[in-house]
Enzyme design. Structure first.
Site, PDB file in Angstrom:
ATOM      1  N   THR A  74      42.646  47.773 105.092  1.00 58.41           N
ATOM      2  CA  THR A  74      43.518  46.888 104.314  1.00 58.41           C
ATOM      3  C   THR A  74      44.320  45.898 105.149  1.00 58.41           C
ATOM      4  OG1 THR A  74      45.019  48.788 104.237  1.00 58.41           O
ATOM      5  CG2 THR A  74      43.731  48.331 102.270  1.00 58.41           C
ATOM      6  N   GLY A  75      44.264  45.997 106.478  1.00 66.03           N
ATOM      7  CA  GLY A  75      44.836  44.976 107.337  1.00 66.03           C
ATOM      8  C   GLY A  75      46.347  44.983 107.435  1.00 66.03           C
TER       9      GLY A  75
ATOM     10  N   ALA B 258      41.216  40.899 115.416  1.00 63.68           N
ATOM     11  CA  ALA B 258      40.069  40.898 114.513  1.00 63.68           C
ATOM     12  C   ALA B 258      38.845  41.566 115.140  1.00 63.68           C
ATOM     13  CB  ALA B 258      39.730  39.467 114.093  1.00 63.68           C
TER      14      ALA B 258
ATOM     15  N   GLU C  17      63.791  33.592 120.846  1.00 59.63           N
ATOM     16  CA  GLU C  17      63.253  34.887 121.266  1.00 59.63           C
ATOM     17  C   GLU C  17      64.380  35.910 121.352  1.00 59.63           C
ATOM     18  OE1 GLU C  17      61.503  38.031 122.090  1.00 59.63           O
ATOM     19  OE2 GLU C  17      60.150  36.284 121.882  1.00 59.63           O
TER      20      GLU C  17
ATOM     21  N   ILE D  74      51.379  34.192 118.341  1.00 62.92           N
ATOM     22  CA  ILE D  74      51.421  33.353 117.146  1.00 62.92           C
ATOM     23  C   ILE D  74      52.402  32.202 117.348  1.00 62.92           C
ATOM     24  CG2 ILE D  74      52.006  33.289 114.687  1.00 62.92           C
ATOM     25  CD1 ILE D  74      51.100  36.193 114.481  1.00 62.92           C
TER      26      ILE D  74
ATOM     27  N   GLU E 218      50.919  29.636 119.890  1.00 61.29           N
ATOM     28  CA  GLU E 218      49.836  28.808 119.365  1.00 61.29           C
ATOM     29  C   GLU E 218      50.364  27.736 118.427  1.00 61.29           C
ATOM     30  OE1 GLU E 218      45.964  31.773 119.725  1.00 61.29           O
ATOM     31  OE2 GLU E 218      46.778  31.333 117.728  1.00 61.29           O
TER      32      GLU E 218
ATOM     33  N   HIS F  66      27.655  27.748 140.692  1.00 59.32           N
ATOM     34  CA  HIS F  66      28.525  26.726 141.299  1.00 59.32           C
ATOM     35  C   HIS F  66      28.100  25.350 140.797  1.00 59.32           C
ATOM     36  CE1 HIS F  66      31.001  24.642 144.241  1.00 59.32           C
ATOM     37  NE2 HIS F  66      29.939  23.865 144.497  1.00 59.32           N
TER      38      HIS F  66
ATOM     39  N   GLY G 227      39.662  38.472 104.650  1.00 55.96           N
ATOM     40  CA  GLY G 227      40.984  38.967 104.979  1.00 55.96           C
ATOM     41  C   GLY G 227      41.860  37.935 105.672  1.00 55.96           C
ATOM     42  N   THR G 228      42.818  38.430 106.441  1.00 58.12           N
ATOM     43  CA  THR G 228      43.787  37.560 107.101  1.00 58.12           C
ATOM     44  C   THR G 228      43.117  36.630 108.109  1.00 58.12           C
ATOM     45  OG1 THR G 228      45.635  39.091 106.834  1.00 58.12           O
ATOM     46  CG2 THR G 228      45.781  37.519 108.640  1.00 58.12           C
TER      47      THR G 228
END
Length: 493
Positions: A152-153, A335, A212, A193, A196, A463, A46-47
Site C-alpha cells: 500500500t506504499g 521504488a 532544515e 525530495i 530535487e 577510456h 502508485g506514488t
C-alpha cells in the site's frame, strides 16, 4: 476466524496496492502461473508513477536543460554563444503529465497480458486468506486467496502545525503538477525530495529558502559528500537557508506564513512570509485502514513488521499466507526496493527461498549534478569495524582529473569508497558528480558479490569515461590494502 471454505480459493495471490512493489509482485506471480488479483484504489503505478519519481524526473530533465542553456559562462568555455532562454511552464508540466500517462498505460497493458486481474477499489484484510474490497460505488466484495501481499506504499508526512491547502502550501504530490511558479518558495526539509525540487524551482527562476530542522543541511547524506555538494546545489544557487529551526506553524494564503522556532528551546526565532511552501519532511506508511488487527498484526509507527522473506510478523511469529513489500515495510523507501521485495515475496510463495540484500541496493538523488550511495555509511562501517575488530579504509577519487569530466567541463565531483583494509572488501560508496546515479551501479554490483578491490583493481574501464573515477578509487584503496599487507608480513600479490 471466518469459516469460509478455503479449499477452493478465488485467487492464488491477491496483491493490495499497484505501486512498483505491487506491480512487480503481480507480474512475477502471473508469469509463474499463479492466479493473481491486483487491488488498486486509485491509479496504476502508485506514488512513484503518478506523484513521485516518474513525473519529478521529467521536471528535472527539463530543468537541467534550462540550467545548461542559461549558463552562458559555461557555454562560453566551449566557444558557444547563448541568448536568453525561454520556456513554457505548462509545456514542461504537460511533459511530466504525459510521461505519467504513458508509463501507467504500459504497466496496465503488461499486467493484462500477463493475466493479472485488476480489481478496482480499496482493499483490506478481512481474515487470513480473505480480502475485502470496497468499490467506489460503495459495493463491498470478498475474495479468498492462498496468499496476500500488502503493497500500500506511503504518503507525504505533514508535521503538526502545518496546514496544507494544495496551492500555497503543498507536498511533492502537488509539486509534480507544476501548477504555478511561486516567485519565492520555502522548502521545508533538505533531504532528497527537497533538494530535487530546489533544483527544479531555481532553474525555473524561483527564489528558494530551505528550512532544515537539524543543525546541518542534507543530514541524510554522507557528511563529506553533503559538504561538497551543498557548495553547488545550495550555496552556489543563492538558496537562502535556515538550519536548526522547526516550522512549527505554517498557514496557507497570499502570502503563506511560517513560524520558525528553535529546535533546542522551542522559542519563536523568525516569521517568514513567502509565496508558497513545499513540505518535504519525509513519508509515512499507508497502513491504518488495512484492518491488520483482525489477524493479530501490530504496526510500528505504521510500518508492517516483516522477516527477510517479506512474510508479515504477527504476535511474534510469521503469518504463512500474509506478506508485505515496499514503503509500508519501512526498510528502504525506494521504488526499486519495493519492486525487488515484490519479486522476493513471490519467489518464496513459489517455494524458492529468496532474501533481499539491502546493503547492495543503491539510492540516487537526481539533482544537477547527481548524488548517489550504496552500502554502509561511514558511521555504520566504523561501528561494524569495532565490533568485528578490523581496520576501516576510506579513499576519495575526484572528477577533476578525469578526461571525460574535463571534456564536459563538469569536474565538480567525488567518489568516496569505504572498505576493509585487511581483505579489501567494499562496504559502501558515496558519489557526487555528473551521472553519479549511473556510476554507483558498478559498485553496487561489487558489494552484492562481496568483492574485494584486490579483484576489482584489475578490471579494465573504457577510456575516456567517467567510470575511470571508480577505477581510480579501486586503485587508491588497493594501495592502502597493500600497505597493510606489507606491515602485517602478508604482501598482496
Amino acid at each position: 476466524m471466518n469459516d469460509i471454505d478455503r479449499t477452493d480459493f478465488d485467487f492464488d495471490l491477491i496483491v493490495i496496492g499497484a505501486g512498483y512493489g505491487g506491480f512487480d509482485a503481480a507480474k512475477h506471480a502471473s508469469l509463474h502461473g499463479l492466479r493473481t488479483g491486483l487491488v488498486e484504489s486509485n491509479e496504476m503505478g502508485g506514488t512513484c508513477v503518478n506523484r513521485g519519481c516518474v513525473p519529478s524526473k521529467a521536471l528535472l530533465a527539463a530543468a537541467g536543460r534550462i540550467r545548461n542553456l542559461s549558463d552562458s559562462n559555461h557555454l562560453k568555455k566551449f566557444g558557444i554563444q547563448s541568448g536568453p532562454v525561454k520556456f513554457e511552464r505548462q509545456a514542461i508540466a504537460n511533459h511530466a503529465s504525459q510521461l505519467v500517462t504513458t508509463v501507467r498505460s504500459n504497466m496496465t497493458k503488461t499486467l493484462e497480458q500477463a493475466g493479472t486481474k485488476i480489481l478496482k477499489g480499496t482493499g483490506r484484510i478481512e481474515d487470513l486468506q480473505l480480502v475485502g474490497i470496497r468499490e467506489k460505488n460503495g459495493v463491498d466484495r470478498l475474495y479468498s486467496a492462498r496468499n496476500i501481499i500488502i503493497a500500500t506504499g506511503s504518503r507525504p508526512f505533514i508535521p503538526s502545525g502545518i496546514e496544507v491547502d494544495g496551492t500555497t502550501v503543498f507536498t511533492s504530490d502537488e509539486a509534480v503538477r507544476l501548477d504555478w511558479l511561486p516567485p519565492w518558495i520555502a522548502i521545508i526539509g533538505s533531504g532528497y525530495i527537497g533538494l530535487e525540487f530546489a533544483d527544479i524551482y531555481t532553474a525555473l527562476g524561483c527564489e528558494v529558502t530551505m528550512i532544515e530542522a537539524l543543525d546541518q543541511l542534507m543530514p541524510t547524506f554522507d557528511s563529506d559528500i553533503a559538504k561538497i555538494a551543498a557548495r553547488k546545489l545550495i550555496h552556489g544557487r543563492d538558496i537562502d537557508t535556515r538550519t536548526g529551526l522547526l516550522a512549527t506553524r505554517v498557514v496557507p494564503g497570499m502570502p503563506a506564513r511560517i513560524e520558525l522556532t528553535s529546535r533546542i528551546n522551542h522559542t519563536l526565532v523568525e516569521e517568514l512570509e513567502v509565496d508558497a511552501v513545499l513540505v518535504a519532511t519525509g513519508r509515512v506508511p499507508i497502513s491504518q485502514n488495512l484492518n491488520l488487527e483482525k489477524v493479530g498484526v501490530q504496526t510500528d509507527r505504521g510500518f508492517i513488521p516483516v522477516n527477510d522473506k517479506m512474510q508479515v510478523i504477527g504476535k511474534g511469529k510469521e503469518i504463512p499466507s500474509l506478506w508485505a513489500v515496499g514503503d509500508v515495510t519501512g526498510k528502504m523507501m525506494l521504488a526499486h526496493v519495493a519492486a525487488a521485495q515484490g519479486i522476493v515475496a513471490v519467489d518464496n510463495i513459489l517455494g524458492i527461498k529468496r532474501y533481499i540484500d539491502y546493503c547492495s541496493i543503491p539510492a540516487a538523488t537526481f539533482t544537477h549534478p547527481e548524488i548517489s550511495s550504496v552500502g554502509l555509511s561511514e558511521s555504520e562501517a566504523k561501528k561494524i569495524s569495532v565490533e568485528e575488530s578490523f581496520d576501516l579504509g576510506t579513499v576519495y577519487s575526484y572528477f577533476k582529473a578525469n578526461s571525460k569530466a574535463l571534456a564536459e567541463l563538469e569536474t565538480d565531483g567525488v567518489v568516496k569508497l569505504i572498505f576493509r583494509k585487511d581483505t579489501g572488501e567494499i562496504l559502501g560508496a558515496h558519489i557526487y558528480g555528473l551521472h553519479a546515479a549511473d556510476l554507483v551501479q558498478e559498485i553496487a554490483n561489487a558489494i552484492a558479490n562481496r568483492q574485494s578491490v584486490k579483484v576489482l583493481v584489475n578490471q579494465v574501464h573504457t577510456h575516456p569515461t567517467l567510470t575511470e573515477v571508480i577505477e581510480l578509487a579501486y586503485k587508491e584503496a588497493m594501495q592502502v590494502v597493500e600497505k597493510v599487507g606489507i606491515a602485517n608480513g602478508t604482501p598482496t600479490t
